[in-house]
Each structure stands twice: as structure tokens, then as C-alpha cells.
Design a protein around this motif. Structure first.
Motif, PDB file in Angstrom:
ATOM      1  N   GLU A 191       7.052  91.998 -15.741  1.00  0.00           N
ATOM      2  CA  GLU A 191       7.709  91.243 -14.861  1.00  0.00           C
ATOM      3  C   GLU A 191       8.125  92.912 -13.989  1.00  0.00           C
ATOM      4  OE1 GLU A 191       8.288  89.548 -16.697  1.00  0.00           O
ATOM      5  OE2 GLU A 191       7.505  86.925 -15.884  1.00  0.00           O
ATOM      6  N   ALA A 192       8.040  94.055 -14.864  1.00  0.00           N
ATOM      7  CA  ALA A 192       8.396  95.282 -14.077  1.00  0.00           C
ATOM      8  C   ALA A 192       7.676  96.538 -15.341  1.00  0.00           C
ATOM      9  CB  ALA A 192       9.897  95.478 -13.439  1.00  0.00           C
ATOM     10  N   ARG A 214      14.924  84.830 -11.063  1.00  0.00           N
ATOM     11  CA  ARG A 214      14.847  85.374 -12.344  1.00  0.00           C
ATOM     12  C   ARG A 214      16.190  85.469 -13.551  1.00  0.00           C
ATOM     13  NH1 ARG A 214      10.429  86.255 -12.437  1.00  0.00           N
ATOM     14  NH2 ARG A 214      10.757  85.846 -14.874  1.00  0.00           N
ATOM     15  N   SER A 219      12.153  87.837 -18.641  1.00  0.00           N
ATOM     16  CA  SER A 219      11.075  88.633 -18.231  1.00  0.00           C
ATOM     17  C   SER A 219      11.646  89.733 -18.961  1.00  0.00           C
ATOM     18  CB  SER A 219      12.328  89.786 -16.330  1.00  0.00           C
ATOM     19  OG  SER A 219      12.900  88.604 -16.112  1.00  0.00           O
ATOM     20  N   LYS A 321       2.902  95.796  -8.243  1.00  0.00           N
ATOM     21  CA  LYS A 321       3.114  95.135  -7.471  1.00  0.00           C
ATOM     22  C   LYS A 321       3.459  93.628  -7.410  1.00  0.00           C
ATOM     23  CE  LYS A 321       5.386  99.262  -5.526  1.00  0.00           C
ATOM     24  NZ  LYS A 321       4.751 100.254  -4.540  1.00  0.00           N
ATOM     25  N   VAL A 324       3.757  89.768  -9.802  1.00  0.00           N
ATOM     26  CA  VAL A 324       5.090  89.599 -10.203  1.00  0.00           C
ATOM     27  C   VAL A 324       5.908  88.313  -9.187  1.00  0.00           C
ATOM     28  CG1 VAL A 324       7.431  91.083 -10.045  1.00  0.00           C
ATOM     29  CG2 VAL A 324       5.715  91.944 -10.825  1.00  0.00           C
TER      30      VAL A 324
END
Ligand code: F6P
Length: 324
Positions: A191-192, A214, A219, A321, A324
Motif C-alpha cells: 500500500e506504501a 484503510r 496495509s 503510486k 494503491v
């Protein structure tokens, strides 16, 4: 044109799966070209201590599929001093080794560059690091295996993360570079992704975690160890304090990323590099790194590889990017 008769091969810095494939390729390509091949143990340390042994074809049998390096490795502090580099040179001269293949990362190449300038001995570097951060090559030995290890580990963590709706910070290697984190993150649908090359990522992470969707979901946040906004534990703690309702955990993948049987891609690529190293030396080349760009073998001056950093691809950052 000088005629090379004896070559030395060593592995230096962090080990990487596929180094054995490269050692095997240098040894066998050397022997098939009529050269004597010598394995230098523990990187530059063995060169300083004269821990050097002849390698015959049979000595590199059955190592292709093994992680680590049969020659062992080290990060040599002594080699940074001229006095010890001179001692190493004398040891090579005593055996008659007249060319060197150094398999390692940029720290190892710094030593190789200096050594090849100071002493009259051709040196060829092969990029060996799971970080894949060497300038002048898209490929480094061990990176593909590492990435697959990361992918398998993160997939497993994803199972438990999603069962508990937890936020997992997973730290991967990369002291100065985010290639493992970025590619691993895309491969696992993180997710990141937090990497040292991109600033201000903490704000976007906080924004992401604050979104209502979220809150009741797992995550996965992949963090490169060299991330500049604090340690992974500190970042996780900030998230805990900002979002007390989130159940946050931290996993450091650590040295599992450096081990294991090399993937087919690493075995083939490291073999190509090893053969190309011997060909380059026979062709009177010196002070170069042999890399792979767009699938093709390339020669890059060693001095260039230590002066510049490889940059992460902007287009890949954009891909991450958008997913997500
Ligand atoms: O350079 C490869 C690397 O694996 C880095 O990603 C990592 O920071 C470092 O080595 C760890 O080194 P060591 O095993 O010496 O602690």
C-alpha cells in the motif's frame, strides 16, 4: 599487448546469491582459455594475508545452485590503507597472478579502482550486490533472488496481516538505495513504499492511513532500511500515536534477503558476467566493470561506477503510486 597467464578471483562486501555462479564461470572460462585461476579467500583480506588457492574445474563443481560464496567474503578496512594494498600486490606477484576479477558492490569497486591505478595489474569488476544500486548496469548478481525472497516473505506476512486487519511495516535491505523496496513493493502490492531517494513520503503515508477505507483493512508498508525519516520502528510508532485504532506491527526481514539458492535469472546472468570478465582480460581491458544493460553485456570504467549512483526509475515510482 601483455599475455595474461594467471588470474585471481575474489568476492568482497556483502555476499549475494549467484556469486558462486560467477566464480564458476570465471574459473571455467579461464581454464578453457589456457589460464591458471586462483581463488582469493575473504575478499581483500585474503589478498593481504596471502590466503590464495589454485582453482581447478572440479573445485567449482556443484556450487552453481548454492547461495553465499565459496571464496568467503569480507569488508576489508585494512585494504583502505596503501601499506596493505602494497602487501596484497606483493602476494599476487609472488604467485604470478597478473589479472584480477573482483565480484562485489561499490565499496569493493572503490578498493579495486585504487588498486588498479596504483599497481600494474588489470582489474575487472563484476557487480555483486542484492541492492542493485550500481551505476552503469541494470543488473547486479543476487538482486533477482533477493527480490523473490522478499516477495515470498511479504506474501506470507500479507496472509496474517489481512486476517487481523493489521498495518505491517516491513523493512527490507538497502542502506542507501530503494530498489529492493520499490520493486518488492510493486511485486507484493504494498500500500506504501518508503525509500531513501524520495523525500516527504511520511506525509503521504499519514494521508493514506487516515482515509476511511484503510481503517478496517490490512496495509503493507515496505520500508528500505536507509529511509531518511527515522528508523522503521520510529515511523511505526508515529503511526501508532497518530492512529490509535490501527493495529501496527513491524517485521525486519534482515539477512534472509542475502541467502538462498540463486534464481535461474541470477545463475544465467552471473555466468554471462563471469565469462565476459575473462574475455575482457584476454582482450587487454583493465579497470572496467562488466554490467548488463538492456540485456546486453556492457563495459563501464570502474572509476565511473564509484563516482555516480544509479537512480531509481521515475516511471516505476509512478506505477507504484497508481496501483494503491
Ligand atoms: O550492501 C548489501 C547490504 O545487504 C545492504 O543492503 C545492507 O545494508 C548491508 O549489506 C548489510 O551489511 P552487513 O551484512 O555487513 O550488516
Amino acid at each position: 599487448m601483455r599475455k595474461i597467464k594467471k588470474i585471481g578471483v575474489l568476492t568482497s562486501g556483502g555476499d549475494a546469491p549467484g556469486m558462486n555462479a560467477a566464480i564458476r564461470a570465471v574459473t571455467r572460462a579461464g581454464i578453457s582459455n589456457g589460464l591458471e585461476v586462483y581463488g582469493i579467500m575473504r575478499g581483500y583480506e585474503g589478498m593481504i594475508d596471502a590466503d590464495i588457492r589454485r582453482l581447478l574445474s572440479g573445485d567449482v563443481s556443484g556450487i552453481l545452485q548454492k547461495g553465499g560464496t565459496i571464496l568467503k567474503t569480507a569488508r576489508s578496512k585494512r585494504f583502505r590503507e596503501y601499506e596493505f594494498r602494497q602487501q596484497a600486490y606483493e602476494n599476487l606477484k609472488a604467485i604470478g597472478i597478473d589479472a584480477l576479477v573482483v565480484i562485489g558492490g561499490d565499496g569493493s569497486f572503490k578498493g579495486a579502482t585504487e588498486f588498479s591505478l596504483e599497481f600494474d595489474i588489470p582489474v575487472v569488476g563484476l557487480p555483486g550486490t542484492i541492492d542493485n544500486d550500481m551505476f552503469g548496469t541494470n543488473y547486479t548478481i543476487g538482486y533477482d533472488t533477493c527480490l523473490n525472497t522478499v516477495m515470498e516473505a511479504v506474501d506470507k506476512i500479507r496472509d496474517t496481516a489481512s486476517s487481523h486487519n493489521r498495518v505491517f511495516f516491513i523493512e527490507v535491505m538497502g542502506r542507501e538505495a530503494g530498489f529492493v523496496a520499490l520493486h518488492g513493493g510493486i511485486a507484493c502490492g504494498a500500500e506504501a513504499i518508503l525509500i531513501p531517494e524520495v523525500k516527504g513520503q511520511l506525509d503521504s503515508l499519514m494521508q493514506l492511513l487516515s482515509s476511511p477505507e484503510r481503517q478496517n483493512k490490512s496495509s503493507i508498508i515496505l520500508v528500505a532500511e536507509g529511509h531518511t525519516e527515522g528508523t522503521t520502528f520510529e515511523i511505526a510508532e508515529k503511526v501508532r500515536q497518530t492512529f490509535p485504532s490501527l493495529d501496527v506491527r513491524v517485521t525486519i526481514l534482515g539477512h534472509i534477503q542475502r541467502g538462498g539458492s540463486p534464481t535461474a535469472y541470477d545463475r544465467v546472468s552471473a555466468s554471462r558476467l563471469g565469462v565476459a570478465a575473462v574475455e575482457a582480460l584476454l582482450d587487454d581491458q583493465k579497470s572496467i566493470m562488466i554490467g548488463i544493460q538492456s540485456g546486453e553485456i556492457v563495459h563501464v570504467p570502474l572509476s565511473k561506477t564509484v563516482k555516480q549512483n544509479r537512480e531509481v526509475s521515475q516511471s516505476l515510482l509512478d506505477v507504484a503510486k497508481r496501483l494503491v
